[in-house]
Scaffold this active site. Sequence first.
Site, PDB file in Angstrom:
ATOM      1  N   GLU A   1       0.827  -1.202   0.000  1.00  0.00           N
ATOM      2  CA  GLU A   1       0.000   0.000   0.000  1.00  0.00           C
ATOM      3  C   GLU A   1       0.869   1.262   0.000  1.00  0.00           C
ATOM      4  OE1 GLU A   1      -4.142  -1.538   2.068  1.00  0.00           O
ATOM      5  OE2 GLU A   1      -2.697  -0.456   3.315  1.00  0.00           O
TER       6      GLU A   1
ATOM      7  N   GLU B   1      -6.441  -7.352  -1.130  1.00  0.00           N
ATOM      8  CA  GLU B   1      -6.994  -7.258   0.221  1.00  0.00           C
ATOM      9  C   GLU B   1      -8.442  -6.787   0.165  1.00  0.00           C
ATOM     10  OE1 GLU B   1      -5.054  -4.864   3.159  1.00  0.00           O
ATOM     11  OE2 GLU B   1      -3.049  -5.430   2.504  1.00  0.00           O
TER      12      GLU B   1
ATOM     13  N   HIS C   1      -9.621  -6.263  13.447  1.00  0.00           N
ATOM     14  CA  HIS C   1      -9.881  -6.374  12.011  1.00  0.00           C
ATOM     15  C   HIS C   1     -10.204  -7.828  11.701  1.00  0.00           C
ATOM     16  CE1 HIS C   1      -9.347  -6.277   7.676  1.00  0.00           C
ATOM     17  NE2 HIS C   1      -9.093  -4.982   7.702  1.00  0.00           N
TER      18      HIS C   1
END
Length: 687
Positions: A162, A320, A371
């Site tokens: 990312e 993802e 998460h």
Amino acid sequence: MNPPSPHHRWPQRAAGDAPGLGYGADYNPEQWPREVWPQDIRLMREAGVTVVTLAVFSWARLEPAEGRWDFGWLDEVMDLLHEAGISVDLATATASPPPWLAERHPEILPVNASGQTLWPGGRQHWRPTSPVFRAYALRLVEKLATRYGGHPALAAWHVNNELGCHNVHDYSDDAARAFRTWLRARYGTLDALNHAWSTSFWSQVYGDWQQILPPRLAAAPVNPTQQLDFKRFSSDALKDHLRAERDLLRRLTPDIPVTTNFMVMGGGQDAMDYADWAAEVDFVANDHYVVPGPQALDELSFSANLTSGIAGGRPWFLMEHSTSAVNWQQVNVAKRPGELARDSLLHVAHGADAVCFFQWRQSAGGAEKYHSAMVPHAGADSDVFRAVTALGRTLADLAPVAGSVRRPARAAILFDWESWWTAELDSHPTSRLRYRQEALDWYSAFLDLGVRADVITTRADLTGYDLVVAPVLHVVPRALADRLTAFAEGGGHLVTTYFSGIVDENDHVWLGGHPGALRDLLGIRVEEMAPLLDGESVPLDDGGTGTLWTDRVKVTDPSVSVVASYAAGDLAGGPAVTRRPLPGGGSATYVSTRLGPQGLGPLLARLLDAAGIRGDLPAEVAGEVELVVRTDGGGDFWFLVNRTDRPVQVPLGAGKLLVGEQAPAEGGDTGAVLLAPRGVAVVRHER
């Protein structure tokens, strides 16, 4: 389509596996004791996992002290995965430097616009332009490539992670030096830069390159073109880091494809020009997370569609997304039954040939312990894991879809990063404008009407499209204006909106009246913009309501028709929506206010009718079901996605149902697909 990368390659599957869709997750075995690893492998096989991303945040484990390496654990995990037939997308682990590196070299740490250092304790605490960080990162990449380049589990390289999620805009001295170098390459001379930046305003004329700084915190708004160029530079600086790692990997492991995970999603990830990055990777990969709201599902579809546009219509890799709740929103909502599969398959519909989650096993500690993951805190005996294994079976059933490409629609929405950056700068007619929201509103209107529309970038070829919507296309260089004019004059139907065509590539206003570069094509002239205050709205005579923005539009070409007028206020009777027919059968339409997705529906229906575009599904399910089409040349795969929370039936026709439930046939009927609430079906239609 975008031009393909000269190195375009898709990751290899494990030896002996038939082609199919990839399925997996980020796998972080370093968070767990060794005795958990065999259990992970067993559950991966049960779930149908075929690929995992490994070692994303492992630098501190791989190099616990400078020059002291520990690869034993990674050797063991790579071997375990290979023995299980699971491929590895191996990360270069450069996303988050270890504490010892920041301690020894604090000059790698980013600096914000206020001059504050961003310290370790989170992640991505490194400057994209730091030569010191680059040297250490490439040393790690070389170690990994040398050690694992020939490993049979290795399917692809995953550069960093990312890129720019937390460190895209660095204002350090390293960044200042690199910015000046970038500006020299762009402009050549200070005279050219001073002209582009309009530095005669506010006594900003530069006499030496050393005087130029990043747009750090200042006493008044910073020069807008300086801000725009810094955005361009910041995207390019990260792209340069991507290239540096990629080039080393290609030299050492020329047969292994290289990618990095983009972040085409809602929530403000606008800093990286992914249309510009696409040619730098061997295949496009993307991360996407749903942001709750009334257009949440539409935004997912929009982002997946745009990712396909960035990839030039070729297959891409969903690197993802989440099985359920994330941890970083204000309120982290768990997914409802069916949403895990629906969200995943909607990405596949728009071209994803791999579906991966963050992460495999939910963390017991750390910042992302809440998460969701494929294996939740509750373990394998859980609804989430049962949904995960069911999705694995579905993806296996969809193996024939792998390798198919986007079947182009007849309509498209044009998306432009530079317009996004520039339209939302300070010192504008309103600070309330949100570029991506206007584009999403148009996309929702297409979905509500049951009409397919591609989301494409300004680099794409417009040939083959009958209708192109270019919302808030604020930055229009002359070459782009010429392309859009040629499209409309060649028979295409162009639609654009308020605050479009206003400036050139230097953020200089096109003089003579708005919408500047598109003024003659549209046959109108706007002398003054009239944005609305919060809570203000203006009725239109066609029943619509405008918010956010209005324009004082004057028609300059007698062929222009007024599609809708303002019905109240100072603009009462004035044009709100105009359309200019062109001799070649095309047209150019201007929408001077924000109508929102519901308000755009009736207008878009008229525009589609004029372009001769109809939806492919029966009228009774249009808007309830999204249709996405992939093709392999011999036939089409129709993905039918239920946008509602109730069952919907769609006629099956001559298609073959690959995934989903068929409703009983009645009489001579060929049957129907029964879509459960939030359900997805896939139908094969032969050519």
